[in-house]
Design a protein around this motif. Structure first.
Motif, PDB file in Angstrom:
ATOM      1  N   ILE A   7      41.670  36.418  -5.004  1.00 25.34           N
ATOM      2  CA  ILE A   7      42.698  36.716  -3.996  1.00 25.34           C
ATOM      3  C   ILE A   7      43.993  35.985  -4.324  1.00 25.34           C
ATOM      4  O   ILE A   7      45.090  36.540  -4.237  1.00 25.34           O
ATOM      5  N   LEU A  15      50.293  38.994  -0.943  1.00 26.01           N
ATOM      6  CA  LEU A  15      49.728  37.897  -0.144  1.00 26.01           C
ATOM      7  C   LEU A  15      50.528  37.691   1.147  1.00 26.01           C
ATOM      8  O   LEU A  15      49.957  37.470   2.216  1.00 26.01           O
ATOM      9  N   SER A  17      52.243  39.954   2.695  1.00 23.34           N
ATOM     10  CA  SER A  17      51.931  41.093   3.554  1.00 23.34           C
ATOM     11  C   SER A  17      50.606  40.888   4.285  1.00 23.34           C
ATOM     12  O   SER A  17      50.470  41.251   5.456  1.00 23.34           O
ATOM     13  N   ILE A  18      49.633  40.278   3.592  1.00 26.61           N
ATOM     14  CA  ILE A  18      48.322  40.034   4.203  1.00 26.61           C
ATOM     15  C   ILE A  18      48.418  39.006   5.322  1.00 26.61           C
ATOM     16  O   ILE A  18      47.955  39.228   6.446  1.00 26.61           O
ATOM     17  N   ARG A  21      49.880  39.686   8.860  1.00 30.63           N
ATOM     18  CA  ARG A  21      49.051  40.352   9.853  1.00 30.63           C
ATOM     19  C   ARG A  21      48.197  39.375  10.649  1.00 30.63           C
ATOM     20  O   ARG A  21      47.448  39.777  11.540  1.00 30.63           O
TER      21      ARG A  21
END
Length: 413
Positions: A7, A15, A17-18, A21
């Motif tokens: 990851i 990263l 963008s992840i 959230r």
């Protein structure tokens, strides 16, 4: 392969963008994973702060300081959204947070529970080019000290605005929303306005109005996409009648969804109810979903509940293409309600829903009488009935009351 950190090898943009959230706290926590993650949370594109209800003033200061620190450490060029729900913070902090969101070209700004924004200071930004308002698509403000002129100035600069919610904007007197071609959703809640004018909003799909004054005027024109109408009636049913019948016929014919909330009051004379029942509403030929919610202000309001409902039953009848009718009953303990249909002389009517949902059923006599009345008068079209009881005891009563009705289902809230 099992110990490889795949990851962390992803591109930085992915990263960010992840973790955008995640909640603010979760995103910040990722900084301890490794040096690769240490500063990524400074670039998140969604700043959605948790709902915060302070217990003492010291808590307000601590939370506000934490918010300000997060914002000052942010290094990203733009953010997608900024959401904040708290109370008790100082005006200068709110303005700083709002200006931060604007400077980052936020598309969504929701400030709930935040009072007393100094709009005079904030709107000084509107005099400058590239002030950030032109990027706003979704704006929600709770308790803003906003004048009619402030609102006009705000809307004239929010050229991309698609959704607007104003709640408890008690300084507004005459709201005018004209020519906002991109506005799709408008929610004006708990206002004390004298007039509302909505014109040339050619993209408007849904309109929510909750007005506190008994006397006001609502003028709608050139809203060709308006299909959803949500009304909360803190005013007499007669004024609701005037509002709906006063709409241009072309707008009435567009409507497909209507939600109406009415308060059950004890001031409801029998002759007045009878006059309203005899009067037919204008037709709403394309309404497919009608929801009527009743709120009781006292427990012993069984007679007044039926009285209020029968003043709206002609509205149900006017919706000749109904697929679904939802009735949310006032919560009335059975022991406080001895009213039945025999109290009134109520003629038959022609109701057309295919699906009937009765919600918050307690088994009170007035609720039973009303439900049986609806089922009887809609029997020609009715295909399914759903009864949602307010508790397990009411569920047992509902099963007993409607065991003779075919195609009925039961559930509990």
């Amino acid at each position: 392969m099992g110990n490889e950190d795949r990851i962390s090898n992803l591109p930085t943009d992915l990263l960010i963008s992840i973790i955008s959230r995640l909640t603010i706290l979760e995103a910040t926590t990722t900084s301890i994973l490794s040096t690769r993650w240490r500063y990524l949370h400074h670039y998140v594109t969604r700043l959605n702060f948790p709902i915060y209800l302070p217990r003492v003033d010291a808590d307000v200061w601590y939370f506000a300081s934490a918010v300000t620190r997060v914002l000052r450490l942010h290094r990203g060029g733009r953010i997608k959204e900024f959401r904040m729900c708290m109370s008790g913070c100082f005006n200068y902090e709110i303005v700083e947070w709002f200006e931060f969101a604007l400077s980052k070209k936020a598309e969504i700004i929701h400030l709930r529970g935040i009072r007393y924004i100094d709009y005079e200071a904030l709107f000084l930004r509107l005099r400058n080019k590239n002030n950030g308002f032109e990027c706003l698509k979704d704006l929600c403000l709770l308790d803003p000290l906003m004048s009619d002129q402030d609102l006009e100035l705000l809307l004239s600069n929010c050229i991309a605005l698609e959704s607007l919610e104003l709640k408890n904007a008690l300084m507004l007197e005459n709201v005018s929303i004209v020519g906002h071609t991109k506005l799709k959703h408008l929610n004006l809640t708990y206002l004390k306005v004298h007039s509302i004018v909505i014109r040339d909003a050619i993209s408007l799909v849904s309109l929510t109005l909750r007005i506190l004054f008994n006397r006001h005027s609502v003028q709608l024109s050139n809203t060709p996409k308006l299909t959803q109408l949500y009304l909360e009636a803190f005013f007499p049913i007669k004024l609701l009648d005037e509002l709906l019948t006063g709409m241009p016929a072309c707008i009435r014919d567009q409507l497909q969804i209507m939600h109406i909330t009415a308060k059950v009051t004890s001031i409801c004379e029998m002759y007045d109810m009878y006059d309203m029942y005899q009067k037919s509403w204008v037709d709403f030929v394309n309404v497919k979903h009608l929801e009527l919610t009743f709120i009781a202000v006292k427990f012993s309001l069984g007679p007044y509940f039926l009285c209020n409902f029968f003043r709206l039953v002609r509205l149900v009848e006017a919706c000749s293409s109904l697929d679904k009718l939802v009735i949310k009953l006032p919560i009335l303990p059975p022991s406080h309600d001895e009213c039945t249909l025999e109290t009134y002389v109520v003629p038959r009517c022609e109701l057309s829903p295919k699906y009937l949902e009765i919600s918050r059923y307690s088994g009170a006599p007035s609720q039973l009488a009303l439900t049986l009345y609806l089922i009887d008068n809609a029997s020609r079209f009715l295909q399914k009935v759903s009864v949602v009881a307010q508790d397990e005891e009411a569920l047992a009563r509902a099963r007993h009351d409607f065991e003779h009705i075919a195609s009925v289902s039961f559930s509990v809230m």
